[in-house]
Design a protein around this motif. Structure first.
Motif, PDB file in Angstrom:
ATOM      1  N   ASN A 111      53.819  27.041  66.557  1.00  0.00           N
ATOM      2  CA  ASN A 111      52.442  27.541  66.485  1.00  0.00           C
ATOM      3  C   ASN A 111      52.404  28.904  65.792  1.00  0.00           C
ATOM      4  O   ASN A 111      53.421  29.476  65.436  1.00  0.00           O
ATOM      5  CB  ASN A 111      51.743  27.509  67.847  1.00  0.00           C
ATOM      6  CG  ASN A 111      52.192  28.622  68.781  1.00  0.00           C
ATOM      7  OD1 ASN A 111      52.784  29.613  68.366  1.00  0.00           O
ATOM      8  ND2 ASN A 111      51.896  28.441  70.055  1.00  0.00           N
ATOM      9  N   ARG A 112      51.203  29.377  65.573  1.00  0.00           N
ATOM     10  CA  ARG A 112      51.010  30.575  64.765  1.00  0.00           C
ATOM     11  C   ARG A 112      51.809  31.784  65.275  1.00  0.00           C
ATOM     12  O   ARG A 112      52.463  32.494  64.518  1.00  0.00           O
ATOM     13  CB  ARG A 112      49.516  30.888  64.742  1.00  0.00           C
ATOM     14  CG  ARG A 112      49.175  32.160  64.027  1.00  0.00           C
ATOM     15  CD  ARG A 112      47.699  32.455  64.146  1.00  0.00           C
ATOM     16  NE  ARG A 112      47.425  33.776  63.617  1.00  0.00           N
ATOM     17  CZ  ARG A 112      47.189  34.014  62.344  1.00  0.00           C
ATOM     18  NH1 ARG A 112      47.175  33.031  61.491  1.00  0.00           N
ATOM     19  NH2 ARG A 112      46.955  35.233  61.928  1.00  0.00           N
ATOM     20  N   TRP A 133      44.419  27.716  53.890  1.00  0.00           N
ATOM     21  CA  TRP A 133      45.859  27.665  54.126  1.00  0.00           C
ATOM     22  C   TRP A 133      46.544  28.597  53.152  1.00  0.00           C
ATOM     23  O   TRP A 133      46.187  28.623  51.971  1.00  0.00           O
ATOM     24  CB  TRP A 133      46.395  26.247  53.913  1.00  0.00           C
ATOM     25  CG  TRP A 133      45.964  25.300  54.986  1.00  0.00           C
ATOM     26  CD1 TRP A 133      45.121  24.244  54.849  1.00  0.00           C
ATOM     27  CD2 TRP A 133      46.359  25.330  56.353  1.00  0.00           C
ATOM     28  NE1 TRP A 133      44.963  23.615  56.060  1.00  0.00           N
ATOM     29  CE2 TRP A 133      45.704  24.264  56.996  1.00  0.00           C
ATOM     30  CE3 TRP A 133      47.198  26.162  57.108  1.00  0.00           C
ATOM     31  CZ2 TRP A 133      45.866  24.000  58.350  1.00  0.00           C
ATOM     32  CZ3 TRP A 133      47.346  25.893  58.461  1.00  0.00           C
ATOM     33  CH2 TRP A 133      46.699  24.826  59.063  1.00  0.00           C
ATOM     34  N   GLY A 174      48.147  31.440  71.473  1.00  0.00           N
ATOM     35  CA  GLY A 174      49.209  31.553  70.451  1.00  0.00           C
ATOM     36  C   GLY A 174      48.896  30.644  69.274  1.00  0.00           C
ATOM     37  O   GLY A 174      49.475  30.790  68.210  1.00  0.00           O
ATOM     38  N   SER A 175      47.956  29.716  69.486  1.00  0.00           N
ATOM     39  CA  SER A 175      47.561  28.817  68.393  1.00  0.00           C
ATOM     40  C   SER A 175      46.551  29.516  67.476  1.00  0.00           C
ATOM     41  O   SER A 175      45.629  30.196  67.956  1.00  0.00           O
ATOM     42  CB  SER A 175      46.955  27.539  68.989  1.00  0.00           C
ATOM     43  OG  SER A 175      45.851  27.092  68.214  1.00  0.00           O
ATOM     44  N   GLY A 176      46.725  29.329  66.176  1.00  0.00           N
ATOM     45  CA  GLY A 176      45.812  29.922  65.199  1.00  0.00           C
ATOM     46  C   GLY A 176      44.435  29.267  65.275  1.00  0.00           C
ATOM     47  O   GLY A 176      43.410  29.936  65.094  1.00  0.00           O
ATOM     48  N   THR A 177      44.418  27.966  65.541  1.00  0.00           N
ATOM     49  CA  THR A 177      43.152  27.242  65.666  1.00  0.00           C
ATOM     50  C   THR A 177      42.340  27.846  66.810  1.00  0.00           C
ATOM     51  O   THR A 177      41.165  28.176  66.666  1.00  0.00           O
ATOM     52  CB  THR A 177      43.427  25.746  65.978  1.00  0.00           C
ATOM     53  OG1 THR A 177      44.339  25.250  65.005  1.00  0.00           O
ATOM     54  CG2 THR A 177      42.157  24.925  65.977  1.00  0.00           C
ATOM     55  N   ARG A 229      38.139  28.473  56.605  1.00  0.00           N
ATOM     56  CA  ARG A 229      39.428  29.177  56.526  1.00  0.00           C
ATOM     57  C   ARG A 229      40.226  28.588  55.376  1.00  0.00           C
ATOM     58  O   ARG A 229      39.812  27.610  54.769  1.00  0.00           O
ATOM     59  CB  ARG A 229      40.211  29.009  57.832  1.00  0.00           C
ATOM     60  CG  ARG A 229      39.440  29.453  59.045  1.00  0.00           C
ATOM     61  CD  ARG A 229      40.228  29.206  60.308  1.00  0.00           C
ATOM     62  NE  ARG A 229      41.286  30.161  60.520  1.00  0.00           N
ATOM     63  CZ  ARG A 229      42.511  29.843  60.923  1.00  0.00           C
ATOM     64  NH1 ARG A 229      42.839  28.600  61.158  1.00  0.00           N
ATOM     65  NH2 ARG A 229      43.423  30.775  61.099  1.00  0.00           N
ATOM     66  N   GLY A 233      47.492  29.680  58.566  1.00  0.00           N
ATOM     67  CA  GLY A 233      46.095  30.030  58.319  1.00  0.00           C
ATOM     68  C   GLY A 233      46.033  31.529  58.036  1.00  0.00           C
ATOM     69  O   GLY A 233      47.049  32.126  57.662  1.00  0.00           O
ATOM     70  N   VAL A 286      52.770  26.155  60.545  1.00  0.00           N
ATOM     71  CA  VAL A 286      52.103  26.088  61.848  1.00  0.00           C
ATOM     72  C   VAL A 286      51.800  24.619  62.167  1.00  0.00           C
ATOM     73  O   VAL A 286      51.698  23.781  61.268  1.00  0.00           O
ATOM     74  CB  VAL A 286      50.785  26.902  61.896  1.00  0.00           C
ATOM     75  CG1 VAL A 286      51.052  28.387  61.936  1.00  0.00           C
ATOM     76  CG2 VAL A 286      49.861  26.524  60.766  1.00  0.00           C
ATOM     77  N   THR A 287      51.682  24.357  63.459  1.00  0.00           N
ATOM     78  CA  THR A 287      51.514  22.979  63.955  1.00  0.00           C
ATOM     79  C   THR A 287      50.517  22.176  63.131  1.00  0.00           C
ATOM     80  O   THR A 287      50.801  21.039  62.739  1.00  0.00           O
ATOM     81  CB  THR A 287      51.001  23.024  65.415  1.00  0.00           C
ATOM     82  OG1 THR A 287      51.532  24.184  66.039  1.00  0.00           O
ATOM     83  CG2 THR A 287      51.397  21.797  66.173  1.00  0.00           C
ATOM     84  N   THR A 288      49.362  22.768  62.875  1.00  0.00           N
ATOM     85  CA  THR A 288      48.310  22.005  62.215  1.00  0.00           C
ATOM     86  C   THR A 288      48.692  21.641  60.780  1.00  0.00           C
ATOM     87  O   THR A 288      48.267  20.610  60.259  1.00  0.00           O
ATOM     88  CB  THR A 288      46.983  22.801  62.249  1.00  0.00           C
ATOM     89  OG1 THR A 288      46.759  23.178  63.607  1.00  0.00           O
ATOM     90  CG2 THR A 288      45.826  21.981  61.760  1.00  0.00           C
ATOM     91  N   ASN A 334      40.781  25.103  54.598  1.00  0.00           N
ATOM     92  CA  ASN A 334      41.159  24.687  55.958  1.00  0.00           C
ATOM     93  C   ASN A 334      39.952  24.831  56.883  1.00  0.00           C
ATOM     94  O   ASN A 334      39.913  25.704  57.742  1.00  0.00           O
ATOM     95  CB  ASN A 334      42.326  25.574  56.441  1.00  0.00           C
ATOM     96  CG  ASN A 334      42.703  25.319  57.886  1.00  0.00           C
ATOM     97  OD1 ASN A 334      42.451  24.241  58.420  1.00  0.00           O
ATOM     98  ND2 ASN A 334      43.308  26.319  58.525  1.00  0.00           N
ATOM     99  N   ARG A 380      43.475  24.518  72.317  1.00  0.00           N
ATOM    100  CA  ARG A 380      44.927  24.577  72.121  1.00  0.00           C
ATOM    101  C   ARG A 380      45.491  25.702  72.998  1.00  0.00           C
ATOM    102  O   ARG A 380      44.769  26.555  73.499  1.00  0.00           O
ATOM    103  CB  ARG A 380      45.231  24.862  70.650  1.00  0.00           C
ATOM    104  CG  ARG A 380      45.063  23.648  69.732  1.00  0.00           C
ATOM    105  CD  ARG A 380      46.344  22.799  69.694  1.00  0.00           C
ATOM    106  NE  ARG A 380      47.496  23.611  69.362  1.00  0.00           N
ATOM    107  CZ  ARG A 380      47.847  23.902  68.110  1.00  0.00           C
ATOM    108  NH1 ARG A 380      47.166  23.421  67.103  1.00  0.00           N
ATOM    109  NH2 ARG A 380      48.897  24.657  67.868  1.00  0.00           N
TER     110      ARG A 380
HETATM  111  P1  PGA Z   1      47.974  26.459  64.868  1.00  0.00           P
HETATM  112  O1  PGA Z   1      47.566  27.256  63.534  1.00  0.00           O
HETATM  113  O2  PGA Z   1      48.564  25.156  64.436  1.00  0.00           O
HETATM  114  O3  PGA Z   1      48.917  27.415  65.551  1.00  0.00           O
HETATM  115  O4  PGA Z   1      46.711  26.260  65.639  1.00  0.00           O
HETATM  116  C1  PGA Z   1      46.670  26.706  62.654  1.00  0.00           C
HETATM  117  C2  PGA Z   1      45.985  27.766  61.839  1.00  0.00           C
HETATM  118  O5  PGA Z   1      46.349  28.944  61.900  1.00  0.00           O
HETATM  119  O6  PGA Z   1      45.034  27.367  61.136  1.00  0.00           O
END
Ligand code: PGA
Length: 302
Positions: free
Chosen positions: A130-131, A269, A199-202, A267, A149, A101-103, A165, A196
């Motif tokens: 992304n996630r 990884w 779709g982003s996990g963050t 969280r 994540g 994932v991006t992060t 994380n 973000r």
């Molecule tokens: P993301 O995921 O880069 O899609 O935000 C990061 C994560 O799931 O911690």
């Protein structure tokens, strides 16, 4: 014993196993006279009889029993050696397809680089998305290993945590909340948020933290990368919450990490692979490499 050969030991082990020259000859695809002759030569090398024969019945002498054990030990050692060779050969050449994932792009290339130095023959590729996109490729078995994540509960995968994380709330150093103690989740929710893309996990984790307290964030700006978020935070456009790893390369003090209720979001990884998918030697080696250096804290909940 210097004149004994592996072949003779192999024939003798077969005789000891079956207590029959005929069966030993059959299993090794040899003629019976060959078997008899080789065993006679082996007994000559040892200097003692190895078998007693009464009619068709065969019994091992005491020396014969000890030699059978020694022969099995020798073959077991050789088998292990062969296994190690095969594993190493598999690792000399090969391909490792990893998606993150991006992060995770803040640390995954470094980990991959160290691994590639240890195994120069392995071609490694890293795809970053992304996630949501990562989970879609996981379901399609597009790559072998995935760094993400919190893994989704409904996906058929095997996931192991390997590093903490934490997500921390950040603002520009001059922001009114910078330096304030115990900011409530309410007050934090009222700020201008930079989030973000969906779709982003963050983003999912941040929104879930507020949703747990019945709060909804309305983003002032949606940005497609952590880098864009950091720039926007520094320009004073608002606050955000990012993985601490996204701040690793910044000098301390460049961002104000806010002291807020409910944060950091703890969280971890994970390294994951689709369950049931074939698993290359290179992929297993990378998993072992990651997990050997694992630094997850026991207290972390995800
Ligand atoms: P993301 O995921 O880069 O899609 O935000 C990061 C994560 O799931 O911690």
């Amino acid at each position: 014993m210097r004149h004994a050969t592996f072949r003779q030991l192999e024939i003798f082990e077969a005789i000891a196993r079956h207590l029959s020259f005929t069966r030993a000859a059959e299993t090794l695809h040899l003629t019976q006279p060959t078997v008899s002759m080789q065993i006679k030569k082996l007994a000559d090398s040892v200097g003692e009889p190895l078998v007693h024969q009464t009619g068709k019945r065969i019994e091992l002498t005491e020396t014969g029993q000890a030699l059978a054990v020694a022969a099995r030990d020798i073959f077991a050692v050789l088998e292990r050696f062969e296994g190690d060779m095969a594993a190493r050969r598999g690792l000399q050449r090969g391909r490792l397809r990893l998606a993150a994932v991006t992060t995770a792009s803040y640390f995954a290339p470094r980990l991959l680089g160290e691994f590639a130095r240890l195994h120069p023959g392995i071609e490694v590729s890293l795809r970053v998305c992304n996630r949501e996109q990562l989970i879609a490729s996981l379901n399609e078995h597009l790559d072998e290993l995935y760094i993400l994540g919190t893994p989704p509960e409904d996906a058929a995968l095997i996931a192991t945590p390997f590093m903490d994380n934490p997500l921390v709330p950040i603002a520009a150093p001059g922001h009114p909340l910078a330096g304030k103690r115990r900011i409530s989740l309410h007050e934090l929710a009222e700020q201008a948020w930079l989030l973000r893309e969906s779709g982003s996990g963050t983003r999912k984790a941040v929104e879930a933290r507020f949703a747990d307290s019945g709060l909804t964030l309305s983003p002032r700006l949606e940005l497609g990368s952590n880098e864009a978020i950091k720039q926007a935070v520094l320009s004073g456009l608002g606050i955000s919450a990012l993985s601490a790893q996204a701040l690793d390369l910044h000098p301390p003090g460049q961002f104000a990490v806010l002291d807020a209720e409910g944060f950091p979001i703890r969280r971890q990884w994970y390294i994951a692979r689709p369950s049931g998918a074939p698993h290359s030697t290179a992929a297993s080696a990378f998993e072992r490499y990651l997990l050997a250096g694992r630094t997850v804290s026991e207290a972390s909940s995800d």
